[in-house]
Design a protein around this motif. Structure first.
Motif, mmCIF file in Angstrom:
data_model
loop_
_atom_site.group_PDB
_atom_site.id
_atom_site.type_symbol
_atom_site.label_atom_id
_atom_site.label_comp_id
_atom_site.label_asym_id
_atom_site.label_seq_id
_atom_site.Cartn_x
_atom_site.Cartn_y
_atom_site.Cartn_z
ATOM 1 N N LYS A 1 5.856 -4.021 -47.428
ATOM 2 C CA LYS A 1 6.442 -4.154 -46.098
ATOM 3 C C LYS A 1 7.928 -3.980 -46.117
ATOM 4 O O LYS A 1 8.242 -4.161 -47.338
ATOM 5 C CB LYS A 1 6.450 -5.467 -45.596
ATOM 6 C CG LYS A 1 4.699 -5.822 -45.335
ATOM 7 C CD LYS A 1 4.250 -5.062 -44.352
ATOM 8 C CE LYS A 1 2.570 -5.269 -44.033
ATOM 9 N NZ LYS A 1 2.112 -4.623 -43.143
ATOM 10 N N LYS A 2 8.428 -3.310 -45.204
ATOM 11 C CA LYS A 2 9.835 -3.010 -45.102
ATOM 12 C C LYS A 2 10.720 -4.220 -45.012
ATOM 13 O O LYS A 2 10.490 -4.961 -44.213
ATOM 14 C CB LYS A 2 10.332 -2.083 -44.004
ATOM 15 C CG LYS A 2 11.764 -1.287 -44.154
ATOM 16 C CD LYS A 2 11.930 -0.394 -42.898
ATOM 17 C CE LYS A 2 13.074 0.073 -42.945
ATOM 18 N NZ LYS A 2 13.496 1.120 -42.003
ATOM 19 N N ILE B 1 14.147 -5.858 -44.202
ATOM 20 C CA ILE B 1 15.278 -5.242 -43.195
ATOM 21 C C ILE B 1 16.298 -6.431 -43.206
ATOM 22 O O ILE B 1 16.063 -7.586 -43.541
ATOM 23 C CB ILE B 1 14.942 -4.887 -41.843
ATOM 24 C CG1 ILE B 1 14.264 -5.869 -41.153
ATOM 25 C CG2 ILE B 1 14.122 -3.483 -41.834
ATOM 26 C CD1 ILE B 1 13.884 -5.634 -39.725
ATOM 27 N N GLU C 1 19.325 -5.793 -38.342
ATOM 28 C CA GLU C 1 18.274 -4.619 -37.755
ATOM 29 C C GLU C 1 17.043 -5.237 -37.028
ATOM 30 O O GLU C 1 16.543 -4.681 -36.072
ATOM 31 C CB GLU C 1 17.827 -3.937 -39.023
ATOM 32 C CG GLU C 1 18.695 -3.222 -39.831
ATOM 33 C CD GLU C 1 18.382 -2.670 -41.017
ATOM 34 O OE1 GLU C 1 18.561 -1.506 -41.128
ATOM 35 O OE2 GLU C 1 17.901 -3.397 -41.829
ATOM 36 N N ALA C 2 16.623 -6.515 -37.426
ATOM 37 C CA ALA C 2 15.549 -7.166 -36.767
ATOM 38 C C ALA C 2 15.826 -7.391 -35.528
ATOM 39 O O ALA C 2 15.079 -7.180 -34.499
ATOM 40 C CB ALA C 2 15.391 -8.542 -37.687
ATOM 41 N N GLY D 1 4.068 -8.882 -47.643
ATOM 42 C CA GLY D 1 4.126 -9.425 -46.331
ATOM 43 C C GLY D 1 3.376 -10.621 -46.166
ATOM 44 O O GLY D 1 3.351 -11.358 -44.988
ATOM 45 N N THR E 1 5.130 -6.482 -32.598
ATOM 46 C CA THR E 1 6.218 -6.455 -33.671
ATOM 47 C C THR E 1 6.327 -7.907 -34.259
ATOM 48 O O THR E 1 6.929 -9.036 -33.712
ATOM 49 C CB THR E 1 7.372 -5.912 -33.441
ATOM 50 O OG1 THR E 1 7.141 -4.581 -32.817
ATOM 51 C CG2 THR E 1 8.438 -5.661 -34.316
ATOM 52 N N ILE F 1 8.193 -10.080 -37.111
ATOM 53 C CA ILE F 1 9.304 -10.211 -38.192
ATOM 54 C C ILE F 1 9.433 -11.338 -38.780
ATOM 55 O O ILE F 1 9.571 -12.499 -38.209
ATOM 56 C CB ILE F 1 10.793 -9.826 -37.716
ATOM 57 C CG1 ILE F 1 10.588 -8.489 -36.850
ATOM 58 C CG2 ILE F 1 11.813 -9.664 -38.625
ATOM 59 C CD1 ILE F 1 11.772 -7.829 -36.049
ATOM 60 N N ASP G 1 5.011 -7.055 -39.921
ATOM 61 C CA ASP G 1 5.664 -5.549 -39.786
ATOM 62 C C ASP G 1 7.058 -5.890 -40.666
ATOM 63 O O ASP G 1 7.168 -4.543 -41.173
ATOM 64 C CB ASP G 1 6.152 -5.427 -38.346
ATOM 65 C CG ASP G 1 4.759 -5.251 -37.417
ATOM 66 O OD1 ASP G 1 4.022 -4.474 -37.849
ATOM 67 O OD2 ASP G 1 4.582 -6.112 -36.648
ATOM 68 N N TYR G 2 7.698 -6.491 -40.637
ATOM 69 C CA TYR G 2 9.063 -6.557 -41.340
ATOM 70 C C TYR G 2 9.654 -7.919 -42.058
ATOM 71 O O TYR G 2 9.060 -8.893 -41.495
ATOM 72 C CB TYR G 2 10.180 -6.140 -40.307
ATOM 73 C CG TYR G 2 9.938 -4.686 -40.004
ATOM 74 C CD1 TYR G 2 10.336 -3.736 -40.512
ATOM 75 C CD2 TYR G 2 9.403 -4.771 -38.567
ATOM 76 C CE1 TYR G 2 9.899 -2.273 -39.987
ATOM 77 C CE2 TYR G 2 9.200 -3.249 -37.922
ATOM 78 C CZ TYR G 2 9.642 -2.366 -38.764
ATOM 79 O OH TYR G 2 9.247 -0.874 -38.182
#
Length: 216
Positions: A2-3, A5, A9-10, A162, A183, A185, A208-209
């Motif tokens: 997973k990215k 961030i 950014e979130a 994740g 989405t 996070i 997702d993030y």
């Protein structure tokens, strides 16, 4: 993987008029850094789905205090007098749901169900304007599923795929909300390479993030 961030950014995933879920029971398991980053933006007219609005000037309560919310869907607001005052002044709309109904509506969305039937609230103001269904001689309120554009959740330990684990009761509503937003996070206290499968509470497929709570 997973990215990973930043909290800034979130916050950019939340737009004006978005529906936002925020995990936590009061401040227990609340993704406070994500909320703080969102407060720093100019986003407004949010529909906020959360168990509570905590306290004035604390995590979710900041969104109320900063006038970023047009509607709250929650189980209680009693610990935040600002929320109550804004409701009485008709500055925000507040929908109060029994806690079990609240979480089941969210779970139903994540499970792809068309809604739930609950006897909670029959004969009270909670049934006003809602469909009543009778099953085997017993009345139930039909409640529609509840989803969001974005969910901010918390995890004690999150791996790079994740997968999420929790310490104690910090899991609360975070687990259900992770399945019920477009989405998702997660704010992680700690990011590791790979969790032991026995530790995993939320599989990484729902995330997702990832944002590290204490950014380097």
């Amino acid at each position: 993987m997973k990215k990973i961030i930043s909290a800034k950014e979130a916050a950019e995933f939340v737009k004006d008029n978005s529906t936002l879920m925020v995990g936590g029971f009061l401040s227990c398991g609340a993704p406070d850094k994500l909320v703080d980053a969102l407060v720093e933006t100019n986003v407004s007219n949010l529909t906020l789905i959360c168990n509570d609005t905590t306290y004035p000037d604390v995590d979710k309560g900041k969104l109320i205090d900063e006038k970023r919310v047009k509607k709250v869907i929650a189980s209680h607001i009693g610990t935040n007098p600002i929320t109550g005052q804004k409701m009485l002044n008709k500055e925000i709309e507040v929908e109060i749901l029994p806690m079990g109904t609240f979480v089941e509506k969210i779970r139903a969305y994540g499970a792809g169900l068309g809604g739930i039937l609950t006897p909670t609230g029959i004969g009270t103001i909670l049934e006003e304007g809602k469909k009543i269904i009778e099953v085997n001689g017993k009345k139930y309120i039909f409640e529609e599923p509840l989803g969001a554009d974005v969910a901010f959740i918390y995890g004690t330990k999150v791996d790079k795929f994740g997968n999420v684990s929790y310490f104690g009761t910090t899991r609360n509503f975070n687990t259900t909300m992770a399945m019920s937003a477009d989405t998702v996070i997660v704010q992680a206290d700690e990011i590791v390479d790979c969790l032991d499968p026995n530790e995993v509470v939320i599989p990484g497929i729902f995330i997702d993030y990832i944002v590290k709570a204490k950014e380097e």
